[in-house]
Design an enzyme around this catalytic site. Structure first.
Site, PDB file in Angstrom:
ATOM      1  CE  LYS A 107      17.199   5.650  15.426  1.00 65.59           C
ATOM      2  NZ  LYS A 107      16.395   4.513  14.938  1.00 65.59           N
TER       3      LYS A 107
HETATM    4  N1  GLU Z   1      18.065   1.968  12.810  1.00 61.42           N
HETATM    5  C1  GLU Z   1      17.238   0.819  12.672  1.00 61.42           C
HETATM    6  C2  GLU Z   1      15.839   1.094  13.223  1.00 61.42           C
HETATM    7  O1  GLU Z   1      15.408   2.222  13.295  1.00 61.42           O
HETATM    8  C3  GLU Z   1      17.887  -0.447  13.236  1.00 61.42           C
HETATM    9  C4  GLU Z   1      18.253  -0.395  14.693  1.00 61.42           C
HETATM   10  C5  GLU Z   1      19.073  -1.591  15.165  1.00 61.42           C
HETATM   11  O2  GLU Z   1      19.339  -2.467  14.382  1.00 61.42           O
HETATM   12  O3  GLU Z   1      19.437  -1.584  16.334  1.00 61.42           O
HETATM   13  O4  GLU Z   1      15.094   0.191  13.542  1.00 61.42           O
END
Ligand code: GLU
Length: 416
Positions: A107
């Site tokens: 993240k």
């Molecule tokens: N931000 C989204 C999540 O928390 C998608 C992450 C992604 O597609 O890599 O799952």
């Protein structure tokens, strides 16, 4: 690690500890899996439109890469900190493993209020952030995507900055991009569509139907608005939605089409398309399905007892605390845990990355069918695990995800 010690990180670790204990996880893996594999903190000097230079703090945390490159969104929000990003990265690891995607979790984030920046400032901030985390990312290493406060335009700037550094176009370095540069059909709505697919399975399991079900949704950003639209298309009555400033309620069901058509800069509660309610009141409405689709730690020991939904479908990451989980279990509320309920986003991100690597693109129907297959079978496996092992749906989802990761670690062995 002291900098990690924040409420959201403590929640992620407490969930992990509970799951690790219940599954008898190898003690040699526990300490490692509680901590991120790699964390990068970057300072981002940005020239503001008035000529001043403001310095923002950014993060990219990779929690695990034993099963493949790490994957996860980038969050722009004033409260972003290392602990929150590390917690969200850990949840991505379990989420990808549960869905069977060949990814670990990561993240990123920048502590900034994106709506307070001009488009030009936002672009400079994003490009500097992409340049600073450049050593960590790449289509075979770590692949960012949108999250709270970021969108396809921001992904386009990240893709361009990365591509400028290497000298050729690398669409697979980020997902959630515009279609013109290798984005995928169905990616923007994917998290919401996934929420609808799993909620539909749960309703069927409980012998209920989406047609006519009453639904309250906290958050009207990417996840909340698409969930509302798709549920509405399936005949559900959306009785309430909200944004940070408050929400709207109508027992007859809100006019979702009109809400989506309104000027997005207008706060929901000023739109006169329903009665104004607070976010706290929304969570306590009598409804079939409650979808928290905003930030973490919204359902706590303080309000869990007042929830009156049959199903809690977690569109957001980490919306429920451990104490609240116990209360919801006593009340018999069916919880669809975040790492399952909101996995549609990363599942379609995976499709986007595969299409980019193969330079071969799929139809919208292919995307929807494959999303449906993956997310409903993840739900069926989790339900089976939960019934067989007599654990909550959250524990079942975590234990299945953690088990995949543990097997990868044990089979690869410890380096050196
Ligand atoms: N931000 C989204 C999540 O928390 C998608 C992450 C992604 O597609 O890599 O799952």
């Amino acid at each position: 690690m002291q900098e990690l010690d924040t409420p959201t990180f403590r929640l992620a670790v407490a969930q992990f500890d509970q799951a690790a204990e219940a599954m008898g996880l190898d003690p040699n893996l526990r300490e490692r899996l509680k901590l991120p594999q790699r964390s990068l903190v970057v300072s981002l000097p940005v020239r503001m439109d008035d000529g001043r230079v403001e310095v923002f703090t950014g993060y990219r945390v990779q929690h695990d890469s034993s099963r493949g490159p790490s994957k996860g969104g980038v969050r722009y929000h004033p409260d972003v900190n290392l602990g929150e990003v590390a917690a969200l990265a850990m949840w991505m690891t379990w989420k990808c493993a549960l869905a069977g995607l060949p990814y670990g979790g990561a993240k990123g984030g920048v502590a900034v209020a994106p709506k307070q920046l001009s488009p030009a400032e936002l672009q400079r901030l994003t490009r500097r952030y992409a340049a600073e985390i450049f050593p960590l990312i790449g289509p075979d290493k770590d692949i960012p995507a949108p999250d709270v406060g970021t969108d396809a335009q921001i992904m386009a700037w990240m893709m361009d900055t990365y591509s400028q550094q290497v000298g050729y176009a690398v669409p697979g370095v980020v997902t959630g991009k515009p279609l013109s540069i290798g984005g995928s059909l169905g990616r923007e709505e994917a998290t919401g569509r996934g929420v609808v697919y799993v909620t539909h399975e749960v309703l069927r399991h409980l012998k209920l139907s989406l047609d006519g079900a009453s639904v309250a949704i906290q958050g009207f950003g990417n996840v909340g608005s698409h969930t509302a639209r798709i549920m509405h298309e399936h005949g559900a009555r959306i009785i309430a939605v909200s944004d940070v400033n408050g929400g709207l309620y109508s027992n007859k069901g809100l006019d979702i089409t009109a809400l989506l058509r309104r000027d997005p800069s207008q706060p929901l509660h000023e739109s006169k398309l329903g009665d104004a309610i607070t976010n706290e009141e929304l969570l306590q409405l009598d409804c079939t399905v409650l979808v928290p689709a905003a930030l973490s730690e919204q359902i706590t020991a303080n309000n869990a007892n007042s929830l009156r939904c049959r199903i809690l479908s977690e569109g957001a990451n980490g919306p429920t605390t451990l104490e609240a989980d116990r209360i919801l279990a006593d009340k018999g509320i069916f919880v669809i845990p975040d790492i399952l309920a909101n996995s549609g986003g990363v599942i379609v991100s995976y499709f986007e990355w595969v299409q980019d690597l193969q330079r071969f693109f799929w139809s919208a129907t292919d995307i929807q069918d494959r999303l449906h297959d993956i997310i409903t079978s993840a739900f069926q496996r989790t339900l089976h695990f939960s019934t067989e092992r007599r654990v909550s749906m959250r524990m079942a989802a975590l234990m299945s995800g953690i088990d995949q990761v543990a097997q990868a670690h044990l089979q690869r062995g410890l380096y050196p």
